[in-house]
Enzyme design. Structure first.
Site, PDB file in Angstrom:
ATOM      1  N   SER A 164       0.835  -1.195   0.000  1.00 40.01           N
ATOM      2  CA  SER A 164       0.000   0.000   0.000  1.00 40.01           C
ATOM      3  C   SER A 164       0.870   1.245   0.000  1.00 40.01           C
ATOM      4  O   SER A 164       1.662   1.464   0.920  1.00 40.01           O
ATOM      5  CB  SER A 164      -0.903   0.002   1.243  1.00 40.01           C
ATOM      6  N   ASP A 312      -6.441   0.330  -8.923  1.00 37.50           N
ATOM      7  CA  ASP A 312      -7.645   1.149  -9.133  1.00 37.50           C
ATOM      8  C   ASP A 312      -8.284   0.910 -10.504  1.00 37.50           C
ATOM      9  O   ASP A 312      -9.403   1.358 -10.751  1.00 37.50           O
ATOM     10  CB  ASP A 312      -7.308   2.635  -8.961  1.00 37.50           C
ATOM     11  N   LYS A 339     -11.457  -0.510  -0.469  1.00 44.68           N
ATOM     12  CA  LYS A 339     -11.368   0.779  -1.174  1.00 44.68           C
ATOM     13  C   LYS A 339     -12.596   1.628  -0.817  1.00 44.68           C
ATOM     14  O   LYS A 339     -13.274   1.362   0.164  1.00 44.68           O
ATOM     15  CB  LYS A 339     -11.252   0.537  -2.674  1.00 44.68           C
TER      16      LYS A 339
END
Ligand code: S3P
Length: 425
Positions: A164, A312, A339
């Site tokens: 991340s 994404d 998310k």
């Protein structure tokens, strides 16, 4: 928002500035000495949340059309916020700011919208606490609101369980203020915009494989940042051009940093016709124009190191897979569940409603391509990437599609529907 099918998509589009890079430019500019000029800044709601947080800590930030001017006050120049800091829908704002706030000589409280208040913050609370920070989840559920009582920090070597960039960046930013060296090792390399940009501001930061290393800084120096177009906004036009017949789209000035551009690898593996033109390397980030043509796609497997490099874009690739011949497997992507919404469950729910053959797995999805999609009512769950993905799905489906809470696209792409309309007219 009601959308009708389109025969094709054709033309040229310039997508807005990269969201991750826009956030960072404001944050790093605020804690640097002197002026930082940001060109092609994304004026989406998320990045505006970052601006408003720093304004309330005494930073003067001017807006001039597509340009932002940050009058930095140096590493120790922030003042105690005038109220609770509102991060809106933005995970990047919440997590990165926490790294900056942990070593400040004041107390601050961070909160955000309903989605932010459900997202996991223990992933930053744990490493920042190991560095000596006093940061807690006020409701005791590991989520925002967070209260941070500033304290002196010391460097650590943190082994992150997740790949991340938000976690890595929070730790590196705290490391700017810590005593000694700070190291973050990730299971897989996440986007490296923080490392590249901090170096540009004069920080002593380096990369060793999947480990980022930072040494404390005496000061950072304001600079000029040219924000490339956001590949996470380009993906909607890529997908539309690939799945609609007789289509050709040129997407100008897209950031193709290898830690972000897994989409291009997957498109190639699916047999997509995409070429890169005008490749350039102004500033610290590589860019290119993407020329995309309608293509006969085939199924693929998306896993491992590719996942963080396109996290994404995965919802939109799941849509592309519905139009591919054969089966597409997405695995190692459990991060999608945390998310702005649970993007595995919601993609499966909505694509199923349109007639797709898709199943949810523990850490991804399996899509059997080739079943035609039909219009449906789509609940975006106020997730901008879900709304935009289904606006593209609507173009290639039979009948009308209605998207609920469609205006959430203002988070990352306020003019999205105008541009999609213009190119499909
Ligand atoms: C981001 C990192 C990614 C990404 C998000 C933006 C960033 O999140 O999904 O949209 O700007 O660092 P994670 O760090 O949770 O993977």
């Amino acid at each position: 928002m009601k959308l009708q099918p389109a025969a094709h998509i054709r033309g040229e589009v310039t997508v807005p500035g990269d969201k991750s890079i826009s956030h960072r430019a404001v944050m790093f500019g605020a804690i640097s000495d002197g002026r930082t000029e940001i060109q092609n800044f994304l004026e989406g709601a998320d990045c505006l949340s970052t601006i408003s947080c720093f304004r309330s800590m005494g930073i003067e930030i001017e807006k001039k059309q597509n340009q932002i001017l940050v009058h930095g006050k140096g590493l120790r120049g922030l003042t105690a916020p005038s109220g609770i800091l509102d991060c809106g829908n933005s995970g990047t704002t919440t997590r990165l700011i926490s790294g900056i706030l942990s070593p400040q000589p004041f107390t601050s409280t961070l909160t955000g919208d309903d989605s932010i208040k459900k997202r996991p913050m223990n992933r930053i609370i744990e490493p920042l606490t190991m560095m000596g920070a006093d940061i807690k989840s006020l409701n005791g559920n590991g989520c925002a609101p967070l209260q941070i009582c500033g304290r002196p920090l010391h460097g650590i070597h943190y082994h992150s369980k997740v790949a991340s960039a938000q976690v890595k960046s929070a730790i590196l930013l705290a490391g700017l203020y810590a005593e000694g060296e700070t190291r973050v090792t990730e299971p897989k390399l996440s986007r490296n915009h923080t490392e590249l940009m901090l170096k540009r501001f004069g920080a002593d930061v380096r990369t060793e494989g999947t480990t980022a290393v930072i040494r404390p800084a005496g000061h950072l120096t304001g600079t000029n940042i040219l924000v490339p177009g956001d590949i996470s906004s380009a993906v909607y036009f890529v997908a539309a051009a690939l799945i609609l017949p007789n289509s050709e789209v040129l997407i100008k000035n897209v950031g193709i940093n290898p830690t972000r551009a897994g989409l291009l690898t997957v498109c190639k593996n699916m047999g997509a016709q995409i070429s890169l033109v005008n490749e350039s390397h102004e500033g610290s980030e590589p860019t290119a124009d993407l020329l995309v043509h309608s293509s006969n796609l085939k199924g693929t497997v998306i896993e491992g190191d590719l996942i963080p490099a396109m996290i994404d874009e995965l919802p939109t690739v799941a849509l592309m897979a519905c139009f591919a011949e054969g089966t597409t497997v997405i695995r190692d992507a459990a991060e999608l569940k945390v998310k702005e919404s649970n993007r595995i469950a919601i993609m499966v729910e909505n694509l199923s409603a349109m007639g797709a053959d898709i199943v949810e797995t523990e850490d991804g999805m399996i899509i059997h391509g080739g079943k035609p999609l039909h219009g449906a009512v789509i609940d975006s769950h106020k997730d901008h990437r879900i709304a935009m993905t289904f606006a593209v799905a609507a173009l290639a489906a039979g009948g009308e599609t209605e998207i609920l809470d469609a205006d959430c696209v203002s988070i990352s792409y306020p003019r999205f529907y105008d541009e999609l309309n213009r190119l499909t007219r």
